[in-house]
Each structure stands twice: as structure tokens, then as C-alpha cells.
Design an enzyme around this catalytic site. Structure first.
Site, PDB file in Angstrom:
ATOM      1  N   GLU A 175       0.821  -1.223   0.000  1.00  0.00           N
ATOM      2  CA  GLU A 175       0.000   0.000   0.000  1.00  0.00           C
ATOM      3  C   GLU A 175       0.849   1.266   0.000  1.00  0.00           C
ATOM      4  O   GLU A 175       1.251   1.756   1.056  1.00  0.00           O
ATOM      5  CB  GLU A 175      -0.948   0.012   1.209  1.00  0.00           C
ATOM      6  CG  GLU A 175      -1.835   1.258   1.233  1.00  0.00           C
ATOM      7  CD  GLU A 175      -2.860   1.280   2.359  1.00  0.00           C
ATOM      8  OE1 GLU A 175      -2.871   0.366   3.203  1.00  0.00           O
ATOM      9  OE2 GLU A 175      -3.669   2.222   2.387  1.00  0.00           O
ATOM     10  N   LYS A 217      -2.436  -1.969  -3.270  1.00  0.00           N
ATOM     11  CA  LYS A 217      -3.494  -1.113  -2.711  1.00  0.00           C
ATOM     12  C   LYS A 217      -3.105   0.350  -2.899  1.00  0.00           C
ATOM     13  O   LYS A 217      -2.449   0.951  -2.040  1.00  0.00           O
ATOM     14  CB  LYS A 217      -3.693  -1.445  -1.222  1.00  0.00           C
ATOM     15  CG  LYS A 217      -4.694  -0.556  -0.510  1.00  0.00           C
ATOM     16  CD  LYS A 217      -5.171  -1.164   0.794  1.00  0.00           C
ATOM     17  CE  LYS A 217      -6.027  -0.187   1.568  1.00  0.00           C
ATOM     18  NZ  LYS A 217      -6.772  -0.792   2.654  1.00  0.00           N
TER      19      LYS A 217
HETATM   20  P1  13P Z   1      -9.568   4.178   3.908  1.00  0.00           P
HETATM   21  O1  13P Z   1     -10.356   3.418   2.869  1.00  0.00           O
HETATM   22  O2  13P Z   1     -10.381   4.783   4.988  1.00  0.00           O
HETATM   23  O3  13P Z   1      -8.580   5.126   3.281  1.00  0.00           O
HETATM   24  O4  13P Z   1      -8.696   3.088   4.674  1.00  0.00           O
HETATM   25  C1  13P Z   1      -8.078   2.113   3.944  1.00  0.00           C
HETATM   26  C2  13P Z   1      -6.830   1.745   4.600  1.00  0.00           C
HETATM   27  O5  13P Z   1      -6.648   0.614   4.951  1.00  0.00           O
HETATM   28  C3  13P Z   1      -5.802   2.775   4.795  1.00  0.00           C
HETATM   29  O6  13P Z   1      -4.594   2.160   5.135  1.00  0.00           O
END
Ligand code: 13P
Length: 336
Positions: A175, A217
Site C-alpha cells: 500500500e 493497494k
Molecule cells: P480508507 O479506505 O479509509 O482510506 O482506509 C483504507 C486503509 O486501509 C488505509 O490504510
């Protein structure tokens, strides 16, 4: 097909996505206090248990990301949380980074930590039932940022994390989140997000990570939240697709977007258009925190004993996101 690839596909295929319920205790406290609920371990468990035992878990949720506190909790009926999640057919996942800290020599930026002792922690989480993990790197956009330093350090950490996670038999969610705060244009977001993602893959490849056994992500390509030049949802979808097409190797099975502060409706609308216009071979689904939980949390806060109303709201949101992950959502389906 490798075992890791099978796990990744199980989480994100067939109109399923990820429920990101891995808010740290600090973040969860902010969320609960905003709706006037005390942030105790019991209340955090109560809300999450209501979501994880919802009907929609079976149809729309392929994986749930947990925080360390939650993966170790037991439900009111004596079931372990990972077992509750597995019983719906979804896979339990775990956030394994220990947070984003100030980056030395670029103090406005952050580096995500958590590599020390990670191999041992992963073994423990695997035994508890986790089959995938999450590590989030954050990048800010300003005139001088993100710096090469922040881009390189975070990519290096994401790659070392991913290699360790795969070694332990789990799928890493990679991510790299380019934050939407700021007055930058969508073009700048496109440019910086592309640079960040490309560097992540350079490092993942260097560290011999099996790209067919990860889930990316990313953020969507949006103009900054303070920007006066907002782009249309259609443009968000085209720019996001172009960015991913140019920067993600084809072995990657899929992309699960974060919502990053978009409203539930915006996050659903954008995902729907991304899938309608999808000209890539990647699965495009959701890994939403706020965009799956916001309304459910608001409803729950009115009466924390009222499981049914909270679940109704959550089931609806999950269904809308699932439809969007197939490009089958439309606004008239939003009326409950
Ligand atoms: P949000 O969808 O609220 O941005 O959170 C996703 C997430 O896991 C952030 O690390």
C-alpha cells in the site's frame, strides 16, 4: 498457479473486496469519539463483531484486515475473531507495520516502520489464522515532495516486508498511499503516484517478490482536496487506469483501492467507472476502511446494542461496493 496467487485471487475475485478494519487504537479512538462513543477495547470489539457477523461478509467480503488488538480478541459467544471471519468464507488479514514516523533529513515526510522482529510476528499471526497482511506507506504532495528519499526508503521497506510475508506463506498487500491533502492538480497526482508505484515495483523485483502473490493497494488519481480544479469521476477513472497500466507489471493479479477520505458515494462511483472502463487485465476492487464503515458507525453510535440496523447499513454499503467492482452499480440502487 502458486498458493499465494490462489490466496490473492480468493480475496479479490467474484465481486469481493476487502474490509479494512485495521484502524490502530489511536485512529479508532478518533473515529469513535467523533460519534460520541467511548473507545474501550470492549466497544471496539463490539462494533467490529457486528460487522464481521453481517450477512454481506459471505457475498461481498473476501478478506478483512485486522489490527493486533482485534486478531487476539474473542467474541461474546466465545469465538476467536479470525474464526468468526473464516466462518463467513473470508480470509483474516493483519496490519503488520508499526506506523509512519518522521523521516530523518526530510522531517515533513514519513517512513513506515515495523521491519524489526517482523519474521517472528508473522509466524505468530499465521498461527492465529492470518493469510494476508498489510503495510501502508504514505506520501505527501507539495511543491518539493514526495522526495526521492521518501520514495526510495518506503519502496525498500515495502519490498523487504513483502519478501518476509511471502516467506511466511501469506499474501502482502502493498500500500503506497499518495495522500489527497493539498491543492495539487490531478495531473500532479498522476505523475507522483506513477513515480511512487514504479519505484515500489523496482524494489519488489530486486527483492525477488512473487508479483503474482501480492495485492496492490493504491490511491485513485484525484485532484487535491483543496484544489479548485476538480476533475470528473469519468476522468478519475481514465487517469487511474492509465497510471496503473503504465506502472504495474502484468503478473500482479489485482488492485484493491483505498478510499483515502473520499465519501462512500464518491469511492463507489469512481470504482464503478474504473471497472466500466477497465482496459487492463487487473481485477479492480476495494479495500475500503471509511468508505465501508462510515454510515454503519454513525448508525451504531445511536444505540450500540442495535446490531440489526448497523448490519443493514453495512450490508447495503458492501453490496454497492461489490456492484461497483463489477461495473454494475448505479445511483438509483443507493436507495435502501
Ligand atoms: P480508507 O479506505 O479509509 O482510506 O482506509 C483504507 C486503509 O486501509 C488505509 O490504510
Amino acid at each position: 498457479m502458486s498458493e499465494l496467487n490462489k490466496i490473492a485471487l480468493k480475496i479479490i475475485s467474484n465481486g469481493k473486496g476487502i474490509l479494512a478494519a485495521d484502524e490502530s487504537n489511536g485512529t479508532m479512538t478518533k473515529r469513535l469519539e467523533a460519534v460520541n462513543v467511548n473507545s474501550t477495547p470492549e466497544n471496539r470489539l463490539l462494533f467490529r463483531e457486528i460487522l464481521f457477523s453481517s450477512e454481506s461478509m459471505k457475498k461481498y467480503i473476501g478478506g478483512v484486515i485486522l489490527f493486533d488488538e482485534t486478531i487476539n480478541q474473542t467474541t461474546s459467544s466465545g469465538k476467536l475473531i479470525p474464526d468468526l471471519i473464516s466462518s463467513s468464507g473470508a480470509l483474516p488479514g493483519i496490519k503488520v507495520d508499526t506506523g509512519a514516523k518522521i523521516l530523518a533529513n526530510s522531517s515533513d515526510e514519513k517512513i513506515t516502520e515495523g521491519l524489526d522482529g517482523l519474521r517472528e510476528r508473522l509466524k505468530k499471526y499465521y498461527k492465529l489464522g492470518a493469510r494476508f497482511t498489510k503495510w501502508r506507506a504514505v506520501y505527501i504532495i507539495t511543491e518539493k515532495y514526495p522526495s526521492i528519499l521518501a520514495i526510495n526508503c518506503n519502496a525498500h521497506s515495502l519490498a523487504r516486508y513483502s519478501a518476509l510475508v511471502q516467506e511466511s506463506g501469506m499474501v502482502p498487500i502493498v500500500e503506497p498511499e499518495v495522500l489527497m491533502e493539498g491543492n495539487h492538480s490531478a495531473e500532479i497526482c498522476f505523475e507522483k503516484t506513477s513515480e511512487v508505484i514504479k519505484k515500489c515495483f523496482d524494489e519488489l523485483i530486486l527483492h525477488k517478490v512473487d508479483l503474482s502473490g501480492i495485492i496492490l493497494k493504491p490511491n485513485m488519481i484525484l485532484s487535491g482536496d483543496q484544489s479548485i480544479n476538480k476533475i470528473s469521476n469519468e476522468e478519475v477513472s481514465y487517469k487511474t487506469l492509465e497510471c496503473l497500466k503504465n506502472s504495474v507489471p502484468s503478473e500482479v493479479p489485482g488492485v484493491a483501492f483505498l478510499s483515502g477520505g473520499q465519501s462512500e458515494l464518491e469511492a463507489t462511483k469512481n470504482l464503478n467507472l474504473i471497472n466500466k472502463n477497465n482496459n487492463t487485465n487487473f481485477i479492480m476492487t476495494y479495500s475500503y476502511g471509511r468508505a465501508l464503515q462510515q454510515s454503519a458507525l454513525r448508525e451504531w453510535s445511536k444505540n450500540i446494542k442495535d446490531k440489526v440496523s448497523t448490519q443493514n447499513i453495512f450490508n447495503h454499503r458492501a453490496k454497492m461496493c461489490s456492484l461497483a467492482s463489477k461495473g454494475e452499480w448505479s445511483s438509483n440502487l443507493e436507495n435502501l
